[in-house]
Design a protein around this motif. Structure first.
Motif, PDB file in Angstrom:
ATOM      1  N   THR A   1      -4.047   9.052  -4.036  1.00 33.03           N
ATOM      2  CA  THR A   1      -2.476   8.716  -3.823  1.00 33.03           C
ATOM      3  C   THR A   1      -2.089   9.781  -3.064  1.00 33.03           C
ATOM      4  OG1 THR A   1      -2.540   7.827  -6.329  1.00 33.03           O
ATOM      5  CG2 THR A   1      -0.248   8.783  -5.702  1.00 33.03           C
ATOM      6  N   GLY A   2      -1.322   9.434  -1.934  1.00 30.94           N
ATOM      7  CA  GLY A   2      -0.893  10.266  -0.906  1.00 30.94           C
ATOM      8  C   GLY A   2      -1.940  11.029  -0.439  1.00 30.94           C
ATOM      9  N   ASN A   3      -1.978  12.393  -0.392  1.00 29.30           N
ATOM     10  CA  ASN A   3      -2.898  13.298   0.076  1.00 29.30           C
ATOM     11  C   ASN A   3      -3.809  13.908  -0.279  1.00 29.30           C
ATOM     12  OD1 ASN A   3      -1.231  12.809   3.251  1.00 29.30           O
ATOM     13  ND2 ASN A   3       0.317  13.338   1.421  1.00 29.30           N
ATOM     14  N   VAL A   4      -4.746  14.626   0.351  1.00 27.56           N
ATOM     15  CA  VAL A   4      -5.946  15.229  -0.551  1.00 27.56           C
ATOM     16  C   VAL A   4      -5.938  16.545   0.275  1.00 27.56           C
ATOM     17  CG1 VAL A   4      -8.414  15.692  -0.552  1.00 27.56           C
ATOM     18  CG2 VAL A   4      -7.245  13.522  -1.236  1.00 27.56           C
ATOM     19  N   VAL A   5      -5.733  17.809  -0.122  1.00 24.66           N
ATOM     20  CA  VAL A   5      -5.438  18.928   0.509  1.00 24.66           C
ATOM     21  C   VAL A   5      -6.785  19.811   0.119  1.00 24.66           C
ATOM     22  CG1 VAL A   5      -4.144  21.152   0.334  1.00 24.66           C
ATOM     23  CG2 VAL A   5      -2.855  19.010   0.266  1.00 24.66           C
ATOM     24  N   LEU A   6      -7.055  20.667   1.199  1.00 22.36           N
ATOM     25  CA  LEU A   6      -8.070  21.752   1.408  1.00 22.36           C
ATOM     26  C   LEU A   6      -7.289  23.185   1.498  1.00 22.36           C
ATOM     27  CD1 LEU A   6     -10.810  20.580   3.929  1.00 22.36           C
ATOM     28  CD2 LEU A   6     -10.959  20.472   1.554  1.00 22.36           C
TER      29      LEU A   6
ATOM     30  N   ARG B   1       9.265  14.401   1.083  1.00 20.14           N
ATOM     31  CA  ARG B   1       8.508  15.379   0.491  1.00 20.14           C
ATOM     32  C   ARG B   1       6.911  14.739   0.611  1.00 20.14           C
ATOM     33  NH1 ARG B   1       6.976  13.780  -5.100  1.00 20.14           N
ATOM     34  NH2 ARG B   1       8.159  12.154  -5.857  1.00 20.14           N
ATOM     35  N   ALA B   2       6.068  15.785   0.586  1.00 25.37           N
ATOM     36  CA  ALA B   2       4.760  15.169   0.714  1.00 25.37           C
ATOM     37  C   ALA B   2       4.080  15.083  -0.742  1.00 25.37           C
ATOM     38  CB  ALA B   2       3.714  16.359   1.409  1.00 25.37           C
ATOM     39  N   VAL B   3       3.508  13.888  -0.973  1.00 25.20           N
ATOM     40  CA  VAL B   3       2.653  13.541  -2.290  1.00 25.20           C
ATOM     41  C   VAL B   3       1.251  13.877  -1.933  1.00 25.20           C
ATOM     42  CG1 VAL B   3       2.013  11.751  -3.745  1.00 25.20           C
ATOM     43  CG2 VAL B   3       4.128  11.575  -2.509  1.00 25.20           C
ATOM     44  N   ILE B   4       0.983  14.769  -3.061  1.00 22.59           N
ATOM     45  CA  ILE B   4      -0.592  15.422  -3.119  1.00 22.59           C
ATOM     46  C   ILE B   4      -1.081  14.788  -4.343  1.00 22.59           C
ATOM     47  CG2 ILE B   4      -1.816  17.526  -3.356  1.00 22.59           C
ATOM     48  CD1 ILE B   4       0.283  18.918  -1.748  1.00 22.59           C
ATOM     49  N   ASP B   5      -2.381  14.371  -4.092  1.00 22.99           N
ATOM     50  CA  ASP B   5      -3.188  13.815  -5.178  1.00 22.99           C
ATOM     51  C   ASP B   5      -4.128  14.990  -5.716  1.00 22.99           C
ATOM     52  OD1 ASP B   5      -5.175  12.527  -6.449  1.00 22.99           O
ATOM     53  OD2 ASP B   5      -5.298  10.932  -5.494  1.00 22.99           O
ATOM     54  N   ARG B   6      -4.968  15.329  -4.863  1.00 22.16           N
ATOM     55  CA  ARG B   6      -6.086  16.549  -5.367  1.00 22.16           C
ATOM     56  C   ARG B   6      -6.118  17.608  -4.276  1.00 22.16           C
ATOM     57  NH1 ARG B   6     -11.305  12.941  -7.468  1.00 22.16           N
ATOM     58  NH2 ARG B   6     -10.251  11.761  -8.784  1.00 22.16           N
ATOM     59  N   ARG B   7      -6.331  18.730  -4.774  1.00 20.08           N
ATOM     60  CA  ARG B   7      -6.469  19.827  -4.076  1.00 20.08           C
ATOM     61  C   ARG B   7      -8.140  20.650  -4.212  1.00 20.08           C
ATOM     62  NH1 ARG B   7      -1.717  19.893  -6.331  1.00 20.08           N
ATOM     63  NH2 ARG B   7      -0.164  20.811  -5.096  1.00 20.08           N
ATOM     64  N   TYR B   8      -8.584  20.747  -3.077  1.00 26.55           N
ATOM     65  CA  TYR B   8      -9.957  21.429  -3.316  1.00 26.55           C
ATOM     66  C   TYR B   8     -10.294  22.482  -2.297  1.00 26.55           C
ATOM     67  CZ  TYR B   8     -11.531  16.545  -4.479  1.00 26.55           C
ATOM     68  OH  TYR B   8     -11.580  15.516  -5.223  1.00 26.55           O
TER      69      TYR B   8
ATOM     70  N   GLY C   1       0.743  -1.259  -0.068  1.00 24.26           N
ATOM     71  CA  GLY C   1       0.127   0.109  -0.096  1.00 24.26           C
ATOM     72  C   GLY C   1       0.801   1.156   0.206  1.00 24.26           C
ATOM     73  N   ALA C   2       2.145   1.259  -0.873  1.00 28.35           N
ATOM     74  CA  ALA C   2       2.929   2.295  -0.776  1.00 28.35           C
ATOM     75  C   ALA C   2       2.538   3.431  -1.367  1.00 28.35           C
ATOM     76  CB  ALA C   2       4.173   1.768  -1.719  1.00 28.35           C
ATOM     77  N   SER C   3       1.399   3.580  -1.955  1.00 28.39           N
ATOM     78  CA  SER C   3       0.851   4.886  -2.808  1.00 28.39           C
ATOM     79  C   SER C   3       0.126   5.565  -1.811  1.00 28.39           C
ATOM     80  CB  SER C   3       0.038   4.595  -4.095  1.00 28.39           C
ATOM     81  OG  SER C   3      -0.655   3.287  -3.660  1.00 28.39           O
ATOM     82  N   GLY C   4      -0.354   5.269  -0.609  1.00 29.30           N
ATOM     83  CA  GLY C   4      -1.354   6.078   0.185  1.00 29.30           C
ATOM     84  C   GLY C   4      -0.568   6.891   0.850  1.00 29.30           C
ATOM     85  N   SER C   5      -1.355   7.837   1.808  1.00 30.22           N
ATOM     86  CA  SER C   5      -0.935   8.640   2.829  1.00 30.22           C
ATOM     87  C   SER C   5       0.434   8.130   3.634  1.00 30.22           C
ATOM     88  CB  SER C   5      -1.634   9.408   3.425  1.00 30.22           C
ATOM     89  OG  SER C   5      -1.072  10.313   4.619  1.00 30.22           O
ATOM     90  N   VAL C   6      -0.004   7.159   4.349  1.00 32.26           N
ATOM     91  CA  VAL C   6       0.869   6.463   5.023  1.00 32.26           C
ATOM     92  C   VAL C   6       2.214   5.730   4.298  1.00 32.26           C
ATOM     93  CG1 VAL C   6       1.363   4.717   6.897  1.00 32.26           C
ATOM     94  CG2 VAL C   6      -0.740   6.139   6.728  1.00 32.26           C
ATOM     95  N   GLY C   7       1.718   5.216   3.193  1.00 33.74           N
ATOM     96  CA  GLY C   7       2.808   4.370   2.232  1.00 33.74           C
ATOM     97  C   GLY C   7       3.763   5.237   1.678  1.00 33.74           C
ATOM     98  N   THR C   8       3.441   6.456   1.102  1.00 30.51           N
ATOM     99  CA  THR C   8       4.419   7.163   0.368  1.00 30.51           C
ATOM    100  C   THR C   8       5.372   7.938   1.606  1.00 30.51           C
ATOM    101  OG1 THR C   8       2.868   9.099   0.583  1.00 30.51           O
ATOM    102  CG2 THR C   8       3.109   8.023  -1.625  1.00 30.51           C
TER     103      THR C   8
END
Ligand SMILES: NC(=O)c1ccc[n+]([C@@H]2O[C@H](COP(=O)([O-])OP(=O)(O)OC[C@H]3O[C@@H](n4cnc5c(N)ncnc54)[C@H](OP(=O)(O)O)[C@@H]3O)[C@@H](O)[C@H]2O)c1
Length: 317
Positions: free
Chosen positions: A310-315, A285-292, A154-161
């Motif tokens: 993938t990684g994180n979702v940012v507001l 580095r932080a991996v960001i998937d989508r920004r809203y 699960g290396a592509s999630g927030s914890v995984g990356t």
């Protein structure tokens, strides 16, 4: 100020944007004007009360902490009289138990808050702490990682990356397992080897590891124990069905030569400062998937709940 409230546990639709009074910092607090925050799996778990036990901490019948949001990056807007570490105008990032889905938040000076690395945007900085805190908690369950073979599932999630980068930093030989579209990403994070779980089953290729870290709660000790070396550790992020991970952790302390452990997130200022150092030396580095934008928190939450980010979702605010 604007903040996202929820008055009851339930689906993402219980969230709503409201205007409330801006908080005022106490003597030992700073008031942070938030520029970016994230929606993470913990926010979703606390809101849905998916694990009933979480209600013992967040309110049995209804949520006591009505504003979610843990990670944040922003600017210090005001400081209490006793604050010495931060000054008005400082750019900061950090993590707290709740309240970051808002335009402003107060945090004590000693909380997990630090000056933002200059090289990072607010959006990136907001996505640093949560996944890394759990990855650190899990990796610390294994003995020294230097020179050891670590597989991260699960290396592509927030914890995984986060785990791929941290395991690599601690000197491990890292094998990362993810889907086809994220192979290049996890390689770029420092994985020595990558396995596409849609093509290969790592439990059947004959390879063995000192540590298998299930960073996404989708594997099990039973299925991968033959891929663990003698003396190896299987580390999980999730308690599993009927919370069996805890039982296995106790059992494997006494029986057999392979251990099971579960990481529990702990946020500390020391870890935020440690991550800041890694960012500044180019090792994290932080991996960001989508920004809203904040007002699209509902959509952001629904996406996080697909469990496919993938990684994180940012507001952004
Ligand atoms: N112990 C604690 O204190 C604590 C706190 C917070 C969260 N957690 C747990 O930590 C885990 C990780 O959270 P997270 O935010 O990192 O998750 P996440 O970002 O939501 O994970 C999503 C990623 O996992 C991948 N994935 C989904 N199913 C997979 C599978 N079967 N095999 C391999 N990869 C798969 C997805 O890619 P694809 O589906 O596209 O492959 C996606 O990239 C969660 O299970 C959560 O419950 C624990």
């Amino acid at each position: 100020m604007r903040a996202v409230f929820h008055d009851r546990y339930g689906p993402p639709e219980v969230l709503r944007l409201e205007e409330v009074e801006r908080p005022v910092p106490e003597d030992d607090q700073v008031l942070v004007k938030i520029h970016a925050t994230t929606v993470n799996r913990t926010d979703c778990g606390l809101r849905s009360a998916e694990y009933f036990v979480s209600r013992f901490f967040t309110g049995l019948r209804r949520p006591k902490r009505r504003v979610l949001g843990m990670e944040l990056a922003g600017e210090v807007e005001a400081v209490g009289a006793a604050v010495t570490e931060f000054a008005v105008g400082d750019e900061v990032f950090g993590v707290k138990g709740s309240g970051a889905h808002a335009e402003y938040v107060c945090m004590t000076e000693t909380a997990p808050l630090a000056h933002k690395p200059a090289s990072m945007s607010f959006e990136e900085a907001a996505a640093v702490c949560d996944g890394a805190a759990l990855a650190l908690a899990c990796l610390r369950k294994a003995d020294s990682l230097k020179g050891r073979n670590v597989l991260i599932y699960g290396a592509s999630g927030s914890v995984g990356t986060a785990a791929v980068q941290l395991a690599r930093y601690f000197g491990a030989d890292v094998t990362a397992v993810c889907n086809t579209k994220n192979l290049e990403l996890v390689r770029s994070l420092g994985a020595d080897r990558v396995i596409d779980y849609t093509q290969d089953d790592f439990t059947k290729n004959g390879e063995t590891y000192d540590v298998i870290f299930d960073a996404v709660g989708k594997h099990s000790f039973r299925r991968c124990r033959r891929s663990l070396r003698s003396g190896g550790t299987y580390v999980a992020t999730d308690p599993g069905l009927m919370w069996h991970t805890f039982a296995l952790a106790l059992l494997t302390r006494r029986i057999g030569d392979k251990r099971v452990a579960m990481g529990i997130t702990k946020y500390t200022k020391e870890d935020v400062l440690f991550l800041k150092e890694l960012i500044e030396t180019g090792e994290y580095r932080a991996v960001i998937d989508r920004r809203y934008p904040l007002e699209d928190v509902l959509e952001a939450t629904r996406y996080v709940e697909t469990e496919q980010k993938t990684g994180n979702v940012v507001l952004t605010l």
